[in-house]
Every structure is written in structure tokens, then in C-alpha cells.
Design a protein around this motif. Structure first.
Motif, short mmCIF file in Angstrom:
data_model
loop_
_atom_site.label_atom_id
_atom_site.label_comp_id
_atom_site.label_asym_id
_atom_site.label_seq_id
_atom_site.Cartn_x
_atom_site.Cartn_y
_atom_site.Cartn_z
N ASP A 123 8.30 5.62 3.79
CA ASP A 123 8.42 4.42 3.15
C ASP A 123 8.62 3.01 3.28
OD1 ASP A 123 11.11 3.91 1.07
OD2 ASP A 123 11.81 3.57 2.37
N LEU A 124 6.96 3.05 2.81
CA LEU A 124 6.31 1.41 3.54
C LEU A 124 5.42 1.90 1.86
CD1 LEU A 124 5.97 -0.75 5.20
CD2 LEU A 124 3.97 0.86 5.91
N ALA A 125 5.76 1.03 1.36
CA ALA A 125 5.20 0.57 0.28
C ALA A 125 3.94 -1.12 0.29
CB ALA A 125 5.75 -0.34 -1.13
N LEU A 126 2.31 0.04 0.61
CA LEU A 126 1.84 -1.84 0.90
C LEU A 126 0.21 -0.86 -0.03
CD1 LEU A 126 1.32 -1.69 4.59
CD2 LEU A 126 2.16 -3.47 3.27
N ASP A 127 -0.30 -1.33 -0.57
CA ASP A 127 -1.71 -1.60 -1.29
C ASP A 127 -2.74 -0.79 -0.37
OD1 ASP A 127 -3.65 -1.82 -2.69
OD2 ASP A 127 -3.67 -3.81 -2.95
N VAL A 128 -3.38 -0.10 -0.34
CA VAL A 128 -3.92 0.29 0.07
C VAL A 128 -5.26 0.33 0.91
CG1 VAL A 128 -2.22 3.21 0.76
CG2 VAL A 128 -4.49 2.32 -1.13
N THR A 129 -5.57 -0.61 -0.06
CA THR A 129 -6.47 -1.01 0.04
C THR A 129 -6.72 -2.37 0.36
OG1 THR A 129 -6.01 -2.25 -2.42
CG2 THR A 129 -7.26 -0.26 -2.74
N ARG A 130 -5.82 -2.94 0.55
CA ARG A 130 -6.06 -4.16 1.28
C ARG A 130 -6.48 -4.38 2.51
NH1 ARG A 130 0.19 -7.13 1.87
NH2 ARG A 130 -0.97 -8.00 2.46
N PRO A 131 -7.21 -5.33 2.76
CA PRO A 131 -7.53 -5.33 4.51
C PRO A 131 -6.82 -5.45 5.49
CG PRO A 131 -8.76 -7.21 2.93
CD PRO A 131 -7.91 -6.86 2.39
N VAL A 132 -6.67 -4.76 6.35
CA VAL A 132 -5.47 -5.29 7.72
C VAL A 132 -5.33 -6.60 7.90
CG1 VAL A 132 -4.62 -4.34 9.76
CG2 VAL A 132 -5.53 -2.54 8.51
N GLU A 133 -6.24 -7.54 7.54
CA GLU A 133 -5.43 -8.34 8.33
C GLU A 133 -5.44 -9.91 7.64
OE1 GLU A 133 -9.99 -9.43 9.39
OE2 GLU A 133 -10.84 -9.93 7.29
N SER A 134 -4.77 -8.92 6.38
CA SER A 134 -4.04 -9.38 5.68
C SER A 134 -2.74 -9.26 5.55
CB SER A 134 -4.99 -9.49 4.42
OG SER A 134 -4.47 -8.13 3.40
N LEU A 135 -2.06 -8.33 6.53
CA LEU A 135 -0.95 -8.15 6.75
C LEU A 135 -0.01 -8.50 7.84
CD1 LEU A 135 -0.99 -3.97 6.85
CD2 LEU A 135 -0.96 -5.42 4.93
N SER A 136 0.69 -8.66 7.94
CA SER A 136 1.87 -8.70 8.90
C SER A 136 1.93 -8.76 9.77
CB SER A 136 4.19 -9.00 8.59
OG SER A 136 4.08 -7.94 8.73
N VAL A 137 2.53 -9.02 11.00
CA VAL A 137 2.51 -7.90 12.16
C VAL A 137 2.98 -6.79 11.78
CG1 VAL A 137 3.32 -7.97 14.17
CG2 VAL A 137 2.34 -9.96 13.43
N ALA A 138 4.45 -6.84 11.46
CA ALA A 138 5.40 -5.69 11.54
C ALA A 138 4.69 -4.23 10.29
CB ALA A 138 6.69 -6.55 10.52
N GLU A 139 3.69 -5.10 9.01
CA GLU A 139 3.46 -4.04 8.43
C GLU A 139 2.34 -3.45 9.35
OE1 GLU A 139 4.08 -6.43 4.12
OE2 GLU A 139 2.57 -6.96 5.62
#
Length: 506
Positions: A123-139
């Protein structure tokens, strides 16, 4: 696992440990830092080769020579430390070991579809094209968990998976884990948070000093029994009694702001006081700590020490005014892991040990030895690399590093993050002793029992503002959480604060 043994130089990490995992069961593995939990799982997942013992899979002996071989058996592990490739996208990280390709070319569309399907299970709404380094720690943590689920695993190991998650994210994760359990997956859950263990686990195994000291159904244990097995003693007075009489104001903050992030924060911190700050993730409490330490460019507002305005435009300036900052990530920002205890303890105060530009190594060792004794740091020697110490002892080295600068104001952000209950109790006692010496402590924590158990006053933050100041003796976890989520109004102000409960711009 039968009779597992593992020895590192100078340390027996595992000594004859047995462990049974069953389909459709959550098995909690608990123990103090350095008890052997992570080492046992690294042996099981093929990262370490055991020095003794045997692993049986469906009753047959197996040896996993690498994590790849363990995955082919059906075993996945989510490590406490992230193993993500920052510049790559979420989708690429999820399938890094199994990228869909044809004729040597990556099938990008298929990979992204599989990634979206996998994230939907969380149930995680994330843009799968985003670089991981741009995510929050929780994400990032949830991406790690999703990656482990990308293969059809029969055994899933989770090592401190909720360290950076909010309550809502923890509940979402628990729902996912319960679903996996109902499908027959065996789960190993490693956590220092015993409330999570009892909320989720079917069975509990306790390790201490590399040995198994207890195992059985979770329903047959109490929290106190688990703690006693973990530390080998009863922890009476888990939170030290507050018998402090705070003195005059030492640090005053007026209308501190970071454009777009922190808004007109005002507070007073007194000598001999522990001021707790609570907020949900992103509420601004960590940013406030860094801004006070001169580590946030563009900070506006006024800071006074002993009633006199000071300009803290950099961490060096903050240190020169006897401020210290214990950050939440000791391994990335608090320590040099390949350096020894001496080098880390004296790192922030090198000028004191280098008159004329030459290091006084003997004096460094003498001062370090005193801190090792005073803070009860358990290390084989002063020359031990801190990367090989347990988490609790690493955290004590961070405290020693800042105490060596002789600070008057200590800013502590999640000082007990990722350490066991025994080490937590020791850190609490150290904080209490520092306050008794007349130092002022600003203490940021996401754990409400800590905030209530340690603080003389509590500030609640939300959306970059201080929403309330509370007296810990006259409030509750429910009131604090209601204020932090923006649905509550403070019923009680802090003792003698002289400030409005709302604190900050409405």
C-alpha cells in the motif's frame, strides 16, 4: 540452526546457538546490542560462514555460501543498514539482482509494472522512476522491505525494520507481515522495541553474549522477564528519578525560522534541565536541533547564551560557544567507523590535544580512558575500531566525543535510536547525571515513554511550529499525540514557562 558458532578477532559472537523457524510464524529474536542477533542472521543468509554448527532446511543440511544462494533457497533479509543504490530508481533497486531483460536489453516497462505491483502489496504510493536517494528515510526502509518480497521467499528476516517509520507506517508494515504469515512464510523479527515484539510475534528467542538464554511462545513471557533475560539483571528504575531544580536560563531562542520549514520557534532552556521535544516525522524537531547548532544555512532569528546574543553561523561557532549536537545517525554523522575509540573520542576537541600543531597521543589516550570508565564503554581496548563495537557502546563513544569539548548545552537527537533496553537505561542515567551537573539538555525523541520519563518540560512540534509546552507530570501520551497530529489543544502548560501553550505563530 544447530550449535551455531562464530568467532571474530577477540570476540565470540555466537556460542552454540540453536534456532527453529516454522512456516506461518513470526519469531522475534531479541537481545542487547552485541548479543549475536545480527551475526546469527548473517550466518543464516550466507553473508558469514559459521565456525561451528549446522543449518537444516526442510530437515536436510544446507550451506549458503552467499546471499545469492540463500535467496535461491527462499530466504531474504532486510538489513538494519540500508543496501540501496542511491542514483538508481526505485524500480531498479527493487529488481537489482533480477533485472528483466531480453537480448541484453533491459525491459524497462515490464520492470516498472512489476515494481508498481510489488509496492501495491505494501500500500505504498511511490513513483517507481524516482532515484532512491531522493526518498525519505522511511520510504527507503519500505523499499528495502519491498525488495526482499520481490522474490518468493519462504523465510523473511527483518533486522530493526521500523527504526525510521511512523506509527502509521509501522501498522501498515505489520499488516503486510501478518499477510505473509497467513500465506505460510516464516518471519524472523529482530527489534529492540518490545511493544512491537509482543504485538506481532508468535514466539520469542532471547540471546545474551552470543548464547541462547530462553525461547518460547510470546504469550508465556512478560516484558520484564524478557528484559531480565536480555541483560541478566532486573532494570529497576528504568527512567531515573527526577530530583532536579533547574537554574537560570542558559539558552534562549527567539523567533528562530528557516524559510518554508521552521516558523518563529521560541524556547528557553535552563541550567540543569532536560527539555524534551516531540513531533511526528517532518514536524521540524530535527531541523530545529541542527539550526541551533549552526548547521542549517539561512537560519533566521536570535539565540542568546546567558542572556547575551550570539551568532551561531556554523557548527565550529556552536562548539566554540560550548554547544554539542548528538545526531540521530551515529554511523553516518557521529563516528568515523574505521578509526579507534581514541580517535573518535577526541575528534571534536582536537585543538585541545594539538598545541603547536602536534597531536599529544598520550594525553588523548588518558582522556579517552577516563571517559571509557566514566560512561562504562565496553571495548576490548582503546585501539578498537568503533565500527566493531555494539550500537550502545558506539552511542556512548559519540557522547564521550562531545563531552570532551566541555559543552554547557547538549542537543541530543534520538540518542537511544537502535540500541537495546540495557544500553538505553545507561544512556538515561548519563543524561540525568549531566543535568545534575548543571548542563542543559535539549532532547529530541519519537518515543513518547522516553519524552515523558526523562523531560522536565515537553515541547510539541507540528508543521515547523511549537504547538504546546507541557508539564510531563500533568499530560499523557494521548494528549501529546493529539497535539502532534494537529487535532488537540493543550490543557496544561509547562511548569513556570511564562510562555503561551501554543508557542509560536498561529
Amino acid at each position: 540452526m544447530r550449535g551455531m558458532g562464530k568467532v571474530f578477532p577477540g570476540v565470540v559472537a555466537l556460542d552454540g546457538v540453536d534456532l527453529d523457524l516454522y512456516p506461518g510464524e513470526v519469531h522475534a529474536l531479541v537481545g542487547e546490542n552485541g548479543a549475536g542477533k545480527s551475526t546469527l542472521m548473517k550466518v543464516l543468509s550466507g553473508i558469514y560462514r559459521p565456525d561451528a554448527g549446522q543449518v537444516l532446511w526442510d530437515g536436510a543440511p544446507v550451506v549458503a555460501h552467499s546471499p545469492g544462494e540463500a535467496r535461491r533457497l527462499g530466504l531474504s533479509i532486510v538489513h538494519q543498514e540500508f543496501n540501496l543504490v542511491g542514483p538508481l530508481s526505485v524500480a531498479e533497486n527493487l529488481f537489482l539482482t533480477d533485472l528483466p531483460s531480453s537480448g541484453g536489453l533491459l525491459r524497462v516497462g515490464e520492470m516498472r509494472k512489476r515494481a508498481r505491483d510489488l509496492l501495491a502489496r505494501l500500500d505504498l504510493a511511490l513513483d517507481v522512476t524516482r532515484p532512491v536517494e531522493s526518498l525519505s528515510v522511511a520510504e527507503m526502509q519500505l523499499v528495502e522491505i519491498a525488495r526482499a518480497l520481490a522474490s518468493d521467499c519462504r523465510v523473511l528476516i527483518l533486522d530493526e525494520p521500523t527504526a525510521a517509520l511512523t506509527r502509521a507506517e509501522v501498522e501498515r508494515l505489520f499488516d503486510v507481515l501478518r499477510g505473509l504469515r497467513s500465506r505460510g512464510v516464516a518471519l524472523v523479527y529482530i527489534s529492540h522495541k518490545l511493544e512491537e515484539v509482543f504485538a506481532l510475534a508468535d514466539r520469542v528467542t532471547v540471546l545474551r553474549d552470543g548464547r541462547q538464554v530462553g525461547s518460547g511462545p510470546a504469550a508465556s513471557w512478560t516484558r520484564e522477564e524478557v528484559i531480565a533475560r536480555m541483560v541478566g539483571r532486573e532494570l529497576s528504575g528504568y527512567f531515573p528519578a527526577r530530583q532536579r531544580q533547574p537554574g537560570p536560563p542558559l539558552l534562549e531562542v527567539r523567533d528562530l525560522s528557516v524559510p518554508g520549514k521552521l516558523f518563529d520557534v521560541s524556547l528557553t532552556l535552563r541550567q540543569g534541565e532536560i527539555l524534551g521535544v516531540f513531533g511526528l516525522m517532518g514536524a521540524g524537531q530535527e531541523l530545529l536541533a541542527r539550526a541551533l547548532f549552526g548547521a542549517v544555512p539561512g537560519t533566521q532569528g536570535q539565540i542568546l547564551l546567558d542572556g547575551r546574543p550570539v551568532r551561531l553561523a556554523s557548527p565550529a561557532a556552536a562548539i566554540s560557544h560550548h554547544l554539542a549536537l548528538v545526531t540521530e545517525d551515529r554511523k553516518q554523522e557521529g563516528l568515523v567507523l574505521i578509526d579507534d575509540v581514541v580517535g573518535n573520542t577526541t575528534l571534536a576537541a582536537l585543538r585541545r590535544f594539538s598545541p603547536g600543531g602536534f597531536l599529544q597521543r598520550r594525553r588523548q589516550r588518558e582522556v579517552t580512558g577516563r571517559f571509557v570508565e566514566r560512561l562504562r564503554i565496553r571495548t576490548p581496548s582503546l585501539s578498537q575500531e568503533v565500527g566493531h563495537l555494539s550500537g550502545g557502546n558506539q552511542q556512548k563513544v559519540v557522547l564521550a566525543k562531545w563531552l570532551a569539548t566541555e559543552p554547557r548545552v547538549l542537543i541530543l537527537v534520538e540518542p537511544t535510536r537502535g540500541i537495546d533496553v540495557g544500553a538505553k537505561a545507561e544512556i538515561y542515567q548519563i543524561m540525568n547525571e549531566l543535568a545534575a551537573q548543571g548542563r542543559a539538555l535539549l532532547f529530541v525523541s519519537p518515543e513518547l515513554p522516553e519524552i515523558l520519563g526523562l523531560s522536565d518540560r515537553i515541547l510539541v512540534m507540528a508543521e515547523g511550529r511549537i504547538r504546546a509546552e507541557l508539564d510531563p507530570a500533568r499530560t499523557s501520551q494521548e494528549e501529546i499525540m493529539a497535539l502532534a497530529t494537529g487535532v488537540g489543544v493543550a490543557a496544561h502548560g509547562g511548569p513556570g514557562s511564562g510562555a503561551p501553550a501554543g508557542g509560536g505563530r498561529p
